[in-house]
Design a protein around this motif. Sequence first.
Motif, PDB file in Angstrom:
ATOM      1  N   ASP A 215       0.819  -1.215   0.000  1.00 46.33           N
ATOM      2  CA  ASP A 215       0.000   0.000   0.000  1.00 46.33           C
ATOM      3  C   ASP A 215       0.854   1.266   0.000  1.00 46.33           C
ATOM      4  O   ASP A 215       0.457   2.285  -0.574  1.00 46.33           O
ATOM      5  N   ASP A 216       2.012   1.220   0.652  1.00 45.82           N
ATOM      6  CA  ASP A 216       2.907   2.375   0.644  1.00 45.82           C
ATOM      7  C   ASP A 216       3.479   2.602  -0.758  1.00 45.82           C
ATOM      8  O   ASP A 216       3.697   3.745  -1.174  1.00 45.82           O
ATOM      9  N   ILE A 217       3.724   1.518  -1.495  1.00 46.28           N
ATOM     10  CA  ILE A 217       4.221   1.634  -2.862  1.00 46.28           C
ATOM     11  C   ILE A 217       3.174   2.303  -3.748  1.00 46.28           C
ATOM     12  O   ILE A 217       3.472   3.248  -4.503  1.00 46.28           O
ATOM     13  N   THR A 218       1.933   1.838  -3.673  1.00 46.31           N
ATOM     14  CA  THR A 218       0.893   2.414  -4.532  1.00 46.31           C
ATOM     15  C   THR A 218       0.593   3.862  -4.147  1.00 46.31           C
ATOM     16  O   THR A 218       0.264   4.676  -5.019  1.00 46.31           O
ATOM     17  N   ASP A 219       0.722   4.215  -2.876  1.00 43.91           N
ATOM     18  CA  ASP A 219       0.583   5.622  -2.477  1.00 43.91           C
ATOM     19  C   ASP A 219       1.626   6.483  -3.190  1.00 43.91           C
ATOM     20  O   ASP A 219       1.328   7.576  -3.683  1.00 43.91           O
ATOM     21  N   ALA A 220       2.856   5.989  -3.263  1.00 48.16           N
ATOM     22  CA  ALA A 220       3.934   6.726  -3.931  1.00 48.16           C
ATOM     23  C   ALA A 220       3.635   6.865  -5.422  1.00 48.16           C
ATOM     24  O   ALA A 220       3.891   7.924  -6.025  1.00 48.16           O
ATOM     25  N   LEU A 221       3.105   5.820  -6.039  1.00 47.54           N
ATOM     26  CA  LEU A 221       2.775   5.880  -7.456  1.00 47.54           C
ATOM     27  C   LEU A 221       1.707   6.933  -7.732  1.00 47.54           C
ATOM     28  O   LEU A 221       1.786   7.673  -8.726  1.00 47.54           O
ATOM     29  N   ILE A 222       0.713   7.013  -6.867  1.00 46.29           N
ATOM     30  CA  ILE A 222      -0.334   8.014  -7.054  1.00 46.29           C
ATOM     31  C   ILE A 222       0.244   9.425  -6.911  1.00 46.29           C
ATOM     32  O   ILE A 222      -0.038  10.313  -7.731  1.00 46.29           O
ATOM     33  N   LEU A 223       1.064   9.641  -5.909  1.00 43.74           N
ATOM     34  CA  LEU A 223       1.669  10.950  -5.702  1.00 43.74           C
ATOM     35  C   LEU A 223       2.565  11.358  -6.869  1.00 43.74           C
ATOM     36  O   LEU A 223       2.752  12.545  -7.131  1.00 43.74           O
ATOM     37  N   ALA A 224       3.107  10.380  -7.569  1.00 42.96           N
ATOM     38  CA  ALA A 224       3.983  10.672  -8.712  1.00 42.96           C
ATOM     39  C   ALA A 224       3.235  11.320  -9.868  1.00 42.96           C
ATOM     40  O   ALA A 224       3.863  11.799 -10.819  1.00 42.96           O
ATOM     41  N   SER A 225       1.911  11.354  -9.811  1.00 49.28           N
ATOM     42  CA  SER A 225       1.137  12.006 -10.868  1.00 49.28           C
ATOM     43  C   SER A 225       1.105  13.522 -10.710  1.00 49.28           C
ATOM     44  O   SER A 225       0.721  14.240 -11.632  1.00 49.28           O
ATOM     45  N   TYR A 230       7.185  16.084 -11.467  1.00 47.60           N
ATOM     46  CA  TYR A 230       7.611  16.149 -12.859  1.00 47.60           C
ATOM     47  C   TYR A 230       9.134  16.209 -12.985  1.00 47.60           C
ATOM     48  O   TYR A 230       9.801  17.000 -12.317  1.00 47.60           O
ATOM     49  N   ASP A 231       9.653  15.350 -13.862  1.00 45.52           N
ATOM     50  CA  ASP A 231      11.071  15.348 -14.248  1.00 45.52           C
ATOM     51  C   ASP A 231      12.007  15.073 -13.069  1.00 45.52           C
ATOM     52  O   ASP A 231      13.142  15.556 -13.040  1.00 45.52           O
ATOM     53  N   GLU A 232      11.525  14.275 -12.122  1.00 45.77           N
ATOM     54  CA  GLU A 232      12.305  13.928 -10.938  1.00 45.77           C
ATOM     55  C   GLU A 232      12.464  12.413 -10.822  1.00 45.77           C
ATOM     56  O   GLU A 232      11.687  11.642 -11.380  1.00 45.77           O
ATOM     57  N   ILE A 233      13.481  12.027 -10.064  1.00 49.86           N
ATOM     58  CA  ILE A 233      13.746  10.622  -9.749  1.00 49.86           C
ATOM     59  C   ILE A 233      13.649  10.453  -8.240  1.00 49.86           C
ATOM     60  O   ILE A 233      14.239  11.238  -7.490  1.00 49.86           O
ATOM     61  N   PHE A 234      12.896   9.457  -7.799  1.00 46.60           N
ATOM     62  CA  PHE A 234      12.704   9.243  -6.365  1.00 46.60           C
ATOM     63  C   PHE A 234      12.971   7.800  -5.969  1.00 46.60           C
ATOM     64  O   PHE A 234      12.534   6.867  -6.661  1.00 46.60           O
ATOM     65  N   ASN A 235      13.653   7.614  -4.848  1.00 46.03           N
ATOM     66  CA  ASN A 235      13.681   6.314  -4.187  1.00 46.03           C
ATOM     67  C   ASN A 235      12.351   6.099  -3.486  1.00 46.03           C
ATOM     68  O   ASN A 235      11.820   7.025  -2.849  1.00 46.03           O
ATOM     69  N   VAL A 236      11.826   4.889  -3.571  1.00 45.59           N
ATOM     70  CA  VAL A 236      10.631   4.511  -2.803  1.00 45.59           C
ATOM     71  C   VAL A 236      11.067   3.403  -1.860  1.00 45.59           C
ATOM     72  O   VAL A 236      11.210   2.241  -2.255  1.00 45.59           O
TER      73      VAL A 236
END
Length: 304
Positions: A215-225, A230-236
């Motif tokens: 669930d924490d992974i999918t939260d991060a995916l939603i926030l990535a929208s 934009y135009d960033e790289i993030f560790n999850v």
Amino acid sequence: MDIIEIKNKRVLVTGGEGYLGGYLINKLINLGAEVYSIDIKETSQNGKVKYFKVNLNDERELFKIIKEVNPELIYHLAASLDRTRDFSEANTIYSINLNGTVNLLNALKSINYSNFVFISTSEVYGGEETQSPISEESKFIPASPYSLSKCFAELTLQTFSKINQKHFTILRVFNFFGPKMPDGFFISQLITKLENNQDFDMTKGEQSRDYLYIDDITDALILASSQKAYDEIFNVCSGKGISIKDIALRFKKITNSKSKINFGAIPYRENEIWDMTGDNSKINQFLGWKPRLTIFDRYKRNNL
């Protein structure tokens, strides 16, 4: 969480029939998105999506589908997850993870989408030289054809996006766990054996890993929208490492299992990654994301 970025949007998910893809699609639907899924399975398990069976290397069919969907947001999860160190398998892995990504981007060239979210992996850091905790500024030190393919795909996406003035977000996802996870993953294999009081063979377990709950992974995916991504790289990642041995022992205690864990029964992989612990400060600062509960707390909560 920025629900406005998702509601009523046409969202395309590649690899939508995979484990993570299925969880992401359910979350997108709950947030009011119009979801389209691409995969190589015969049919979709989710009746609420518009599903297309297509191989990303079938350029003609892929272009046709992208034109029909006209997506506003793309989540690219489709990939070969083969972690072999055997380079005789490299071309097969590259054909999916790199060539498939190139074909998808080319099909999207004329589409006016808001963002392309690419699911990469912590394994791009790989190798023995990696220093933990690993930040997004750490060097690529891939340890396998799989991690090499993800490095190449990341660079391809960045170059394509710059040339065509498109937005992207790259999420380097560390290890994760969730309910009904396929048996090909360490924790799912471990828990299946423990719950059935069967002995479990593993390495000595000296490797350190950084685990999150699904669930924490999918939260991060939603926030990535959101535009902030934009135009960033993030560790999850959780930002906290734990040895594989300690993971096994803690789950044995939680499950009250009578299983015997045979440490050292399986040899380490060639070019083993010893410490894969991430730094999640950037995604916390930019998007306000942080993990909610440990995998152990989640497991206990789900099994009460």
